[in-house]
Design a protein around this motif. Structure first.
Motif, PDB file in Angstrom:
ATOM      1  N   PHE A  97     -20.236   9.081   4.522  1.00 44.99           N
ATOM      2  CA  PHE A  97     -19.874   8.244   3.387  1.00 44.99           C
ATOM      3  C   PHE A  97     -21.090   7.611   2.713  1.00 44.99           C
ATOM      4  O   PHE A  97     -21.032   7.256   1.548  1.00 44.99           O
ATOM      5  N   ARG A 140       0.294   3.993  -2.912  1.00 41.86           N
ATOM      6  CA  ARG A 140       0.089   5.416  -2.632  1.00 41.86           C
ATOM      7  C   ARG A 140       1.166   6.287  -3.275  1.00 41.86           C
ATOM      8  O   ARG A 140       0.891   7.368  -3.776  1.00 41.86           O
ATOM      9  N   PHE A 175     -18.106  14.089   7.490  1.00 40.64           N
ATOM     10  CA  PHE A 175     -18.330  13.478   6.177  1.00 40.64           C
ATOM     11  C   PHE A 175     -19.247  12.267   6.325  1.00 40.64           C
ATOM     12  O   PHE A 175     -19.023  11.413   7.175  1.00 40.64           O
ATOM     13  N   LEU A 190      -9.609  19.904  -1.049  1.00 41.57           N
ATOM     14  CA  LEU A 190     -10.851  19.240  -0.633  1.00 41.57           C
ATOM     15  C   LEU A 190     -11.967  20.265  -0.470  1.00 41.57           C
ATOM     16  O   LEU A 190     -13.118  20.012  -0.828  1.00 41.57           O
ATOM     17  N   LEU A 216      -0.803   8.523   6.812  1.00 34.60           N
ATOM     18  CA  LEU A 216      -1.494   7.295   6.417  1.00 34.60           C
ATOM     19  C   LEU A 216      -0.880   6.061   7.074  1.00 34.60           C
ATOM     20  O   LEU A 216      -1.593   5.184   7.537  1.00 34.60           O
ATOM     21  N   TRP A 273     -17.145  22.499   8.428  1.00 33.37           N
ATOM     22  CA  TRP A 273     -17.602  21.306   7.714  1.00 33.37           C
ATOM     23  C   TRP A 273     -18.343  20.417   8.701  1.00 33.37           C
ATOM     24  O   TRP A 273     -17.847  20.167   9.804  1.00 33.37           O
ATOM     25  N   LEU A 294     -10.214  11.788   6.819  1.00 35.88           N
ATOM     26  CA  LEU A 294     -10.875  11.273   5.623  1.00 35.88           C
ATOM     27  C   LEU A 294      -9.928  10.357   4.846  1.00 35.88           C
ATOM     28  O   LEU A 294     -10.300   9.254   4.436  1.00 35.88           O
ATOM     29  N   TYR A 295      -8.693  10.819   4.694  1.00 38.19           N
ATOM     30  CA  TYR A 295      -7.715   9.993   3.979  1.00 38.19           C
ATOM     31  C   TYR A 295      -7.404   8.716   4.741  1.00 38.19           C
ATOM     32  O   TYR A 295      -7.231   7.647   4.156  1.00 38.19           O
ATOM     33  N   LYS A 296      -7.349   8.808   6.054  1.00 38.74           N
ATOM     34  CA  LYS A 296      -7.098   7.600   6.851  1.00 38.74           C
ATOM     35  C   LYS A 296      -8.234   6.603   6.677  1.00 38.74           C
ATOM     36  O   LYS A 296      -8.018   5.397   6.616  1.00 38.74           O
ATOM     37  N   THR A 297      -9.446   7.122   6.609  1.00 36.36           N
ATOM     38  CA  THR A 297     -10.624   6.251   6.478  1.00 36.36           C
ATOM     39  C   THR A 297     -10.602   5.472   5.166  1.00 36.36           C
ATOM     40  O   THR A 297     -10.933   4.288   5.135  1.00 36.36           O
ATOM     41  N   ILE A 298     -10.203   6.150   4.113  1.00 35.27           N
ATOM     42  CA  ILE A 298     -10.251   5.464   2.809  1.00 35.27           C
ATOM     43  C   ILE A 298      -9.001   4.638   2.540  1.00 35.27           C
ATOM     44  O   ILE A 298      -8.959   3.859   1.607  1.00 35.27           O
ATOM     45  N   ASP A 299      -7.965   4.825   3.353  1.00 31.52           N
ATOM     46  CA  ASP A 299      -6.707   4.136   3.084  1.00 31.52           C
ATOM     47  C   ASP A 299      -6.678   2.813   3.844  1.00 31.52           C
ATOM     48  O   ASP A 299      -6.185   2.731   4.956  1.00 31.52           O
ATOM     49  N   ASN A 300      -7.197   1.786   3.212  1.00 31.89           N
ATOM     50  CA  ASN A 300      -7.275   0.480   3.867  1.00 31.89           C
ATOM     51  C   ASN A 300      -6.057  -0.360   3.494  1.00 31.89           C
ATOM     52  O   ASN A 300      -5.898  -0.779   2.361  1.00 31.89           O
ATOM     53  N   CYS A 301      -5.189  -0.571   4.484  1.00 34.95           N
ATOM     54  CA  CYS A 301      -3.945  -1.300   4.214  1.00 34.95           C
ATOM     55  C   CYS A 301      -4.082  -2.803   4.456  1.00 34.95           C
ATOM     56  O   CYS A 301      -3.106  -3.534   4.432  1.00 34.95           O
ATOM     57  N   HIS A 351       0.815  -1.214   0.000  1.00 38.51           N
ATOM     58  CA  HIS A 351       0.000   0.000   0.000  1.00 38.51           C
ATOM     59  C   HIS A 351       0.852   1.270   0.000  1.00 38.51           C
ATOM     60  O   HIS A 351       0.437   2.291  -0.552  1.00 38.51           O
ATOM     61  N   LYS A 394     -10.142  16.955   9.680  1.00 31.91           N
ATOM     62  CA  LYS A 394     -11.123  16.157   8.934  1.00 31.91           C
ATOM     63  C   LYS A 394     -10.535  15.657   7.611  1.00 31.91           C
ATOM     64  O   LYS A 394     -10.840  14.559   7.163  1.00 31.91           O
ATOM     65  N   THR A 395      -9.706  16.489   7.005  1.00 28.96           N
ATOM     66  CA  THR A 395      -9.066  16.066   5.754  1.00 28.96           C
ATOM     67  C   THR A 395      -8.185  14.843   6.000  1.00 28.96           C
ATOM     68  O   THR A 395      -8.271  13.841   5.283  1.00 28.96           O
ATOM     69  N   VAL A 396      -7.343  14.920   7.046  1.00 28.66           N
ATOM     70  CA  VAL A 396      -6.437  13.807   7.350  1.00 28.66           C
ATOM     71  C   VAL A 396      -7.245  12.553   7.715  1.00 28.66           C
ATOM     72  O   VAL A 396      -6.957  11.450   7.240  1.00 28.66           O
ATOM     73  N   PHE A 415       3.469  12.875   3.710  1.00 29.46           N
ATOM     74  CA  PHE A 415       2.047  12.701   4.059  1.00 29.46           C
ATOM     75  C   PHE A 415       1.696  11.210   4.190  1.00 29.46           C
ATOM     76  O   PHE A 415       1.027  10.797   5.145  1.00 29.46           O
ATOM     77  N   ARG A 417     -13.360   8.639  -3.791  1.00 28.91           N
ATOM     78  CA  ARG A 417     -12.032   8.124  -3.473  1.00 28.91           C
ATOM     79  C   ARG A 417     -11.058   8.423  -4.619  1.00 28.91           C
ATOM     80  O   ARG A 417      -9.913   8.803  -4.390  1.00 28.91           O
TER      81      ARG A 417
END
Lengths: 198, 86
Positions: A122, A41, A120, A188, A154, A117, B50-57, A37, B46-48, A149, A131
Motif C-alpha cells: 500500500f 457499500r 500488495f 483486479l 466484507l 502476484w 485487499l477489499y477487507k483491508t480497505i473496508d474500514n467499518c 458501511h 489476495k483480492t478478498v 460479497f 481505493r
C-alpha cells in the motif's frame, strides 16, 4: 457515578422490547457503524447510506417487540437494512453498467494462470485513487452478487446468516460468492496489468 | 507441497462452493493436471484480503450519528458516559 452492567445482546434486546431506552441506545451504538458501511457499500452513496441507517433503526425501534429470536438479532437487523438498500438500488439508475457474470473457466485457469502476484504494497500505491478503482469494480457487480460479497467477505457473515438475510439457499449464496470473487479477481488482474499497481 | 486433495478443498473454500457442488467436481477433475490452480486461488485470496483491508467499518461521521439519535428520539448513551466521566 453509576455504571451499567455489561449486558449480553439477548438481555439488551429483552430490555429494549420492554421499552428500555438505554438498551435501545446500546443496540444502536453496537450496530450503527456496520449498518452505515453496509449501506455505503451497497449503494456507493453517503447520502443513501445515511438514509438506510436511519430507516433501518427506525424500523428496529418500531418493530423490536415483534422480534422473536428465531434468528440472531443482527441477522434480523441486517435483513431490514439490506432490504432497504436493495429497494433503494432498484429505484435509481446504476452509476456503472453491470457486467454479466460467468463461472470461472477451469480450462482457462489451467492454461493461463502462471504469473503470481506479490503482496500488495500500500505504500507504493496511491491509496485514494486505488481505493476508488476498487470501489468501482464492486459497483459493477450486479446487486445479487455484490450483496453476497459484502455480507460474506466484507462483513464476514456466515453462509447461513447471509442466506437467511437474502432469503436464498446456502448453495446459491456460495455460487454467487464464487462468481463475485472471480469477477473481482479478474478485474483486479486487468488493473494490475494495465497500471502496474503491485 | 500441498497434495491435490488439500488444494481441491482450498480452491472450493475460496470459491465459496460446497465440496460436492458441480463447479468443485469440475475442479477436482482438473486438479491433478492443473499446476496453475494454486496461483489462481492465491489471487482470489489476495483480492478478498485487499477489499477487507480497505473496508474500514470503524468510522461513521459524527453528524450522521447525531442525526440518527435525534430521529430515533433516544439519547446516545455513549455521549452521556463521556459527559459523566468529565
Amino acid at each position: 457515578m453509576e455504571t451499567r452492567p455489561q449486558l449480553t445482546e439477548e438481555e439488551l434486546v429483552e430490555r429494549a422490547q420492554k421499552g428500555d431506552h438505554q438498551a435501545l441506545s446500546q443496540l444502536v451504538i453496537n450496530y450503527r457503524s456496520r449498518i452505515y458501511h453496509l449501506g455505503l457499500r451497497l449503494t456507493g452513496s453517503e447520502q443513501d447510506a445515511e438514509d438506510i441507517l436511519q430507516e433501518a433503526f427506525l424500523i428496529m425501534v418500531k418493530k423490536i417487540h415483534q422480534f422473536q429470536g428465531n434468528s440472531s438479532f443482527y441477522t434480523w437487523l441486517y435483513r431490514i437494512a439490506v432490504n432497504i438498500g436493495l429497494r433503494k438500488l432498484k429505484s435509481k439508475p446504476h452509476k456503472y453498467q453491470h457486467v454479466s457474470i460467468d463461472d470461472p473457466d477451469i480450462e482457462y485457469i489451467s492454461s493461463v494462470e502462471t504469473a503470481e502476484w506479490p503482496t500488495f504494497d500500500f505504500n507504493q500505491i496511491n491509496q485514494k485513487q486505488f481505493r476508488k478503482k476498487l470501489d468501482q469494480l464492486v459497483e459493477k457487480l450486479p446487486d445479487i452478487y455484490r450483496t453476497v460479497f459484502i455480507l460474506r467477505d466484507l462483513h464476514e457473515l456466515s453462509t447461513e446468516d447471509t442466506s437467511n438475510i437474502l432469503q436464498i439457499t446456502p448453495s446459491n449464496t456460495k455460487i454467487r460468492l464464487m462468481r463475485a470473487r472471480n469477477f473481482l479477481k479478474e478485474e483486479l488482474e486487468k488493473l494490475v496489468d494495465k497500471e502496474g499497481l503491485i | 507441497m500441498k497434495n491435490s486433495s488439500d488444494l481441491y478443498k482450498q480452491i472450493c473454500e475460496y470459491l465459496g462452493c460446497d465440496l460436492n457442488s458441480e463447479p468443485c467436481k469440475q475442479i477436482q477433475d482438473y486438479i491433478a493436471e492443473c499446476p496453475n490452480c494454486e496461483v489462481y486461488v492465491d489471487k482470489v485470496r489476495k483480492t478478498v484480503n485487499l477489499y477487507k483491508t480497505i473496508d474500514n467499518c470503524d468510522d461513521i461521521p459524527e453528524d450522521v450519528c447525531n442525526k440518527l439519535f435525534i430521529s430515533l428520539n433516544i439519547d446516545d448513551i455513549s455521549k452521556s458516559d463521556n459527559d459523566s466521566a468529565r
